[in-house]
Write an enzyme that holds these catalytic residues in place. Structure first.
Site, PDB file in Angstrom:
ATOM      1  N   ARG A 228       0.820  -1.220   0.000  1.00 40.78           N
ATOM      2  CA  ARG A 228       0.000   0.000   0.000  1.00 40.78           C
ATOM      3  C   ARG A 228       0.851   1.266   0.000  1.00 40.78           C
ATOM      4  O   ARG A 228       0.512   2.261  -0.633  1.00 40.78           O
ATOM      5  CB  ARG A 228      -0.917   0.021   1.231  1.00 40.78           C
ATOM      6  CG  ARG A 228      -2.099  -0.916   1.094  1.00 40.78           C
ATOM      7  CD  ARG A 228      -2.886  -0.973   2.355  1.00 40.78           C
ATOM      8  NE  ARG A 228      -2.015  -1.222   3.505  1.00 40.78           N
ATOM      9  CZ  ARG A 228      -2.425  -1.365   4.751  1.00 40.78           C
ATOM     10  NH1 ARG A 228      -3.697  -1.259   5.039  1.00 40.78           N
ATOM     11  NH2 ARG A 228      -1.576  -1.603   5.720  1.00 40.78           N
TER      12      ARG A 228
ATOM     13  N   HIS B 171       8.026 -25.576  13.415  1.00 42.02           N
ATOM     14  CA  HIS B 171       9.428 -25.972  13.212  1.00 42.02           C
ATOM     15  C   HIS B 171       9.768 -27.286  13.933  1.00 42.02           C
ATOM     16  O   HIS B 171      10.351 -28.186  13.348  1.00 42.02           O
ATOM     17  CB  HIS B 171      10.378 -24.875  13.702  1.00 42.02           C
ATOM     18  CG  HIS B 171      10.110 -23.520  13.106  1.00 42.02           C
ATOM     19  ND1 HIS B 171       9.607 -23.353  11.852  1.00 42.02           N
ATOM     20  CD2 HIS B 171      10.294 -22.263  13.606  1.00 42.02           C
ATOM     21  CE1 HIS B 171       9.488 -22.056  11.588  1.00 42.02           C
ATOM     22  NE2 HIS B 171       9.894 -21.375  12.643  1.00 42.02           N
TER      23      HIS B 171
ATOM     24  N   GLN C 212      21.874 -25.580  14.498  1.00 41.27           N
ATOM     25  CA  GLN C 212      22.504 -24.253  14.515  1.00 41.27           C
ATOM     26  C   GLN C 212      22.795 -23.829  15.941  1.00 41.27           C
ATOM     27  O   GLN C 212      22.141 -24.340  16.851  1.00 41.27           O
ATOM     28  CB  GLN C 212      21.603 -23.214  13.845  1.00 41.27           C
ATOM     29  CG  GLN C 212      20.304 -22.982  14.619  1.00 41.27           C
ATOM     30  CD  GLN C 212      19.317 -22.090  13.928  1.00 41.27           C
ATOM     31  OE1 GLN C 212      19.190 -22.081  12.735  1.00 41.27           O
ATOM     32  NE2 GLN C 212      18.592 -21.308  14.703  1.00 41.27           N
TER      33      GLN C 212
ATOM     34  N   LYS D  28      12.292 -18.493  24.423  1.00 41.78           N
ATOM     35  CA  LYS D  28      12.942 -17.202  24.156  1.00 41.78           C
ATOM     36  C   LYS D  28      13.647 -16.770  25.436  1.00 41.78           C
ATOM     37  O   LYS D  28      13.294 -17.219  26.532  1.00 41.78           O
ATOM     38  CB  LYS D  28      11.891 -16.155  23.790  1.00 41.78           C
ATOM     39  CG  LYS D  28      11.041 -16.538  22.585  1.00 41.78           C
ATOM     40  CD  LYS D  28      11.253 -15.562  21.454  1.00 41.78           C
ATOM     41  CE  LYS D  28      10.621 -16.049  20.177  1.00 41.78           C
ATOM     42  NZ  LYS D  28      11.218 -15.515  18.980  1.00 41.78           N
TER      43      LYS D  28
ATOM     44  N   ARG E  53      11.224 -28.925  23.087  1.00 40.08           N
ATOM     45  CA  ARG E  53      11.458 -27.790  24.022  1.00 40.08           C
ATOM     46  C   ARG E  53      11.784 -26.553  23.201  1.00 40.08           C
ATOM     47  O   ARG E  53      12.626 -26.596  22.304  1.00 40.08           O
ATOM     48  CB  ARG E  53      12.703 -28.011  24.886  1.00 40.08           C
ATOM     49  CG  ARG E  53      12.712 -29.156  25.795  1.00 40.08           C
ATOM     50  CD  ARG E  53      13.932 -29.099  26.717  1.00 40.08           C
ATOM     51  NE  ARG E  53      15.206 -29.172  25.999  1.00 40.08           N
ATOM     52  CZ  ARG E  53      16.394 -29.064  26.565  1.00 40.08           C
ATOM     53  NH1 ARG E  53      16.499 -28.840  27.865  1.00 40.08           N
ATOM     54  NH2 ARG E  53      17.490 -29.161  25.860  1.00 40.08           N
TER      55      ARG E  53
END
Ligand code: NDP
Ligand code: BG6
Length: 538
Positions: free
Chosen positions: A96, A287, A420, A385, A382
């Protein structure tokens, strides 16, 4: 595992051999190949090629947004920089906001990683970019966009890719307008969709029904970017390309499987979005469950994307929906001794989060798979954050050695697949302590990518996945039945949390999460010894 790209013989799916081949052909012969290619792209999704030099347009809806500037444009640039895209590809941004291409470039620039000797190529990339400002609900704006796209589709064949980097609120109208006004008529159309794919079973099914009325499943590419990560893609090879692992991959040998995702930062003042979803919807339902299904599925009949996804669906179907007794939920609080401002802020201190929020920022769930291979083996997911480190890994913990003759000294073997950071695969095992002694100690067989594949640059997950869409490979994308099984498993728990608002356990920013989570691992046959010492190679 058959890599769709490996068929070029150069390890890349850059279509260069295909291009070269077509360039040497003329007239009817070339057209016959083109038709065959198009037919095979339309009919099978194996994706062994893309259509070389034909015009492609890549349209980014939501081009002015966060995902576009941080992920999509940088990825398109890297693919372009490395000559991995069909040579006649043009990029269209649509949103937009009234922006010029130069303004868009400025927004994206901080995320694009341009070396000093790549400046010319970088300008070349932006010269292939266009931007159209328009509303998300006005048919006329989409018709104008379509007119712009048509201008670039010279010749008999042209393909279109649509990337929907949009908020869920405009998703439905945009897809309807794409279907009604923007579908290319000279080749294939593919639509790339980002999560959230709904927020529970009903909303996700409604979305799937909506999409299925507009597009075929072959045209839809639902992204779970974890499926684009090197070590996640490696799971198939590790499991089915090694006789050493296959026979032990079952309830007779494996005690438990622990799949972990950790991030060392909190919501950084952007908790408003997160609070509506929570860590289960954000990371676990997609994930981690995708990783679990690749770890647990049976061997597919072939490496064809649908054979693989059939097996993933089958294993998901063997799982019961989660209940409150299967989980530990946590929410982080400020660390008064934190080193930066983020860590001195608890989740509830984020001004965009409601003060009484019970949204989990940490979750552990014990999943049981009721089939012959896995009956009784806990799969522990598990994620959290604001924890002590960044890490994603799969840990297969083997059972104690039966008939022990070493006075209880052997520790359990573990096969760790480190996704990672620092891709690695290592097997923790016992060895005789070197030297005159007959004692034993823990050690490892270690495949660290940074050592073994020093000069190999691993592509970013989005690079692989976007390239897969060009190639028509749906192997690393989520099929609608996988999605609906995933929601079946998590919806009762998510509804329970919304209805009953259980108080999450507080954990300090920068810690390993709630102690109760370690206890739950212990109760579910995951043993932590605390004795293993790794000596990194220099
Ligand atoms: P450890 O035995 O140290 O840890 C095993 C698991 O237990 C991890 O999941 C760990 O972290 C968890 N854990 C840690 N503390 C506790 C606790 N108090 N109670 C319960 N569980 C706990 O072995 P690792 O395999 O983790 O190896 C140790 C280090 O060596 C790691 O950093 C690893 O990456 C590194 N290493 C790297 C290799 C490589 O890169 N090639 C090879 C071998 C080792 P958590 O629960 O916090 O996730
Ligand atoms: C996203 C989540 O899907 O994955 C984010 O929405 C999370 O909350 C991110 O930070 C993690 O991705 P990666 O690739 O950085 O591990």
């Amino acid at each position: 595992m058959a890599n769709p790209g490996a068929k070029n013989g150069n390890g890349h799916r850059n279509g260069s051999s295909n291009n070269g081949y077509l360039e040497t052909l003329e007239g009817e012969e070339a057209l016959a190949i083109i038709r065959r290619n198009l037919k095979s792209s339309a009919m099978d999704s194996e994706g062994t090629h893309f259509d070389g030099n034909f015009p492609h347009v890549f349209v980014v809806f939501g081009a002015s947004g966060d995902l576009a500037k941080k992920k999509i444009y940088p990825t398109l640039w890297w693919l372009y920089r490395d000559n991995l895209l069909p040579s006649a590809t043009k990029f269209f941004g649509y949103a937009r906001s009234k922006l010029s291409v130069d303004e868009l470039k400025e927004k994206c620039r901080p995320y694009m990683k341009v070396e000093s000797d790549q400046q010319e190529k970088f300008e070349e990339f932006w010269a292939l970019n266009y931007y159209v400002a328009g509303s998300y609900d006005g048919r006329r704006d989409f018709e104008l966009l379509n007119q712009e796209l048509c201008k670039f589709e010279v010749g008999k064949v042209a393909n279109r890719l649509f990337y929907l980097a949009l908020p869920p609120s405009v998703f439905e109208t945009v897809t309807v307008h794409i279907r009604n006004t923007c579908m290319g008529q000279k080749g294939w159309n593919r639509v790339i969709v980002e999560k959230p794919f709904g927020r529970d079973a009903d909303s996700s099914n409604a979305l799937s029904n909506h999409l299925s009325k507009l597009f075929t499943e072959e045209q839809l590419y639902r992204i779970d970017h974890y499926l684009g990560k090197e070590m996640v893609q490696n799971l198939m090879t590790i499991r089915f390309g090694n006789q050493i692992f296959s026979p032990t991959w079952n309830r007779n040998n494996v005690a438990s499987v622990l799949i972990t995702f950790k991030e060392p930062f909190g919501t950084q003042g952007r908790g408003g979005y997160f609070d509506d979803f929570g860590i289960i919807r954000d990371v676990m339902q997609n994930h981690l469950l995708q990783i679990l299904s690749l770890v647990a599925m049976e061997k597919p009949a072939t490496c064809h994307p649908d054979d693989i996804r059939n097996e993933k669906v089958k294993v998901l179907k063997s799982m019961e929906p989660l209940t409150k007794d299967d989980v530990v939920l946590g929410q982080y609080v400020a660390n008064p001794n934190g080193q930066d401002q983020d860590s001195r802020m608890g989740y509830l201190d984020d001004p965009t989060v409601p003060k009484d929020s019970v949204t989990p920022t940490y979750a552990l769930a014990v999943v049981k798979i009721n089939n012959e291979r896995w009956d009784g083996v806990p799969f522990i997911l598990r994620c959290g954050k604001a924890l002590n480190e960044r890490k994603a890994e799969v840990r297969i913990q083997y059972q104690d050695v039966p008939g022990d003759i070493f006075d209880g000294k052997p520790k359990r073997n573990e096969l760790v697949i480190r996704v990672q950071p620092g891709e690695a695969l290592y097997v923790k095992m016992m060895t005789k302590s070197p030297g005159i002694t007959f004692d034993m100690e823990e050690t490892e067989l270690d495949l660290t990518y940074g050592h073994r594949y020093k000069d190999v640059k691993l592509p970013d997950a989005y690079e692989r996945l976007i390239l897969d869409v060009f190639c028509g490979s749906q192997m690393h994308f989520v099929r609608s039945d996988e999605l609906s099984e995933a929601w079946r498993i998590f919806t009762p728990l998510l509804h329970y949390i919304e209805r009953e608002r259980p108080e999450p356990i507080k954990y300090v920013y920068g810690s390993r999460g709630p102690k109760e989570a370690d206890r739950k691992c212990d109760e579910n046959n995951f043993k932590y010894y605390g004795s293993y010492k790794w000596q990194p190679k220099l």
